[in-house]
Design a protein around this motif. Structure first.
Motif, PDB file in Angstrom:
ATOM      1  N   GLN A   1      -3.131 -11.704   6.364  1.00  0.00           N
ATOM      2  CA  GLN A   1      -3.574 -10.282   6.447  1.00  0.00           C
ATOM      3  C   GLN A   1      -3.146  -9.751   7.587  1.00  0.00           C
TER       4      GLN A   1
ATOM      5  N   VAL B   1      -2.619  -5.843   9.606  1.00  0.00           N
ATOM      6  CA  VAL B   1      -3.287  -4.761   9.571  1.00  0.00           C
ATOM      7  C   VAL B   1      -2.610  -3.747  10.653  1.00  0.00           C
TER       8      VAL B   1
ATOM      9  N   CYS C   1       0.146  -4.103  15.227  1.00  0.00           N
ATOM     10  CA  CYS C   1      -0.056  -4.749  14.025  1.00  0.00           C
ATOM     11  C   CYS C   1      -0.939  -6.024  14.178  1.00  0.00           C
TER      12      CYS C   1
ATOM     13  N   TYR D   1       5.732  -0.402   8.333  1.00  0.00           N
ATOM     14  CA  TYR D   1       5.185  -1.476   7.813  1.00  0.00           C
ATOM     15  C   TYR D   1       5.346  -2.658   8.850  1.00  0.00           C
TER      16      TYR D   1
ATOM     17  N   SER E   1       4.500 -11.685   3.893  1.00  0.00           N
ATOM     18  CA  SER E   1       3.124 -11.070   3.931  1.00  0.00           C
ATOM     19  C   SER E   1       3.550  -9.439   4.724  1.00  0.00           C
ATOM     20  N   TRP E   2       2.743  -8.363   4.205  1.00  0.00           N
ATOM     21  CA  TRP E   2       2.986  -7.107   4.372  1.00  0.00           C
ATOM     22  C   TRP E   2       1.473  -6.569   4.650  1.00  0.00           C
ATOM     23  N   GLY E   3       1.648  -5.663   5.567  1.00  0.00           N
ATOM     24  CA  GLY E   3       0.388  -4.697   6.007  1.00  0.00           C
ATOM     25  C   GLY E   3       0.446  -3.410   5.049  1.00  0.00           C
ATOM     26  N   GLN E   4      -0.379  -2.498   5.369  1.00  0.00           N
ATOM     27  CA  GLN E   4      -0.587  -1.567   4.034  1.00  0.00           C
ATOM     28  C   GLN E   4       0.219  -0.226   4.603  1.00  0.00           C
ATOM     29  N   GLY E   5       0.718  -0.319   5.879  1.00  0.00           N
ATOM     30  CA  GLY E   5       1.880   0.777   6.193  1.00  0.00           C
ATOM     31  C   GLY E   5       0.592   1.728   7.269  1.00  0.00           C
ATOM     32  N   THR E   6       1.545   2.360   7.946  1.00  0.00           N
ATOM     33  CA  THR E   6       1.020   3.474   8.688  1.00  0.00           C
ATOM     34  C   THR E   6       2.055   4.735   8.938  1.00  0.00           C
TER      35      THR E   6
END
Length: 123
Positions: free
Chosen positions: A3, A5, A22, A95, A112-117
């Motif tokens: 995960q 973030v 992140c 990301y 794996s990737w974060g949800q983005g900001t």
């Protein structure tokens, strides 16, 4: 699956600075690479910067070289992106991504990737 973030996005004027961070909940090994990508509306996701977790070698897209700095904290399992002298064209969703196999600059090679900001540069 790891995960990731992201945090730290926002609205900034041209010439301003932002710092993205992140955090990950998995152990990162020295052979892994953490990267930052961005995607503007109607455009492909593009590579911004990456860092080899173990030795800390850094890599940048030409568009951000000299303005952005990627760094990591092995103790906290975080990777940051310091963005200075921001330009209108830096506006995008940013990301964080993890590559288990080594350095890569294409999005489909990351695991794996974060949800983005969102980062918005506007006057």
């Amino acid at each position: 699956q790891a995960q990731l973030v992201e945090s730290g996005g926002g609205l900034v004027q041209p010439g301003g600075s932002l710092r993205l961070s992140c955090a990950t909940n998995r152990r990162i090994y020295s052979s892994h690479v953490m990267g930052w990508f961005r995607q503007a509306p109607g455009k492909e996701r593009e590579f911004v910067a990456a860092i080899r977790w173990g030795v800390g070698n850094t890599y940048y897209a030409n568009a951000v070289k000299g303005r952005f700095t990627i760094s990591r904290s092995t103790a906290q399992s975080t990777v940051d992106l310091q963005m200075n002298n921001l330009k209108l064209e830096d506006t995008a969703v940013y990301y964080c991504a993890l590559n288990l196999h080594g350095l890569a600059t294409t999005a489909n090679e990351y695991d794996s990737w974060g949800q983005g900001t969102q980062v918005t540069v506007a006057s």
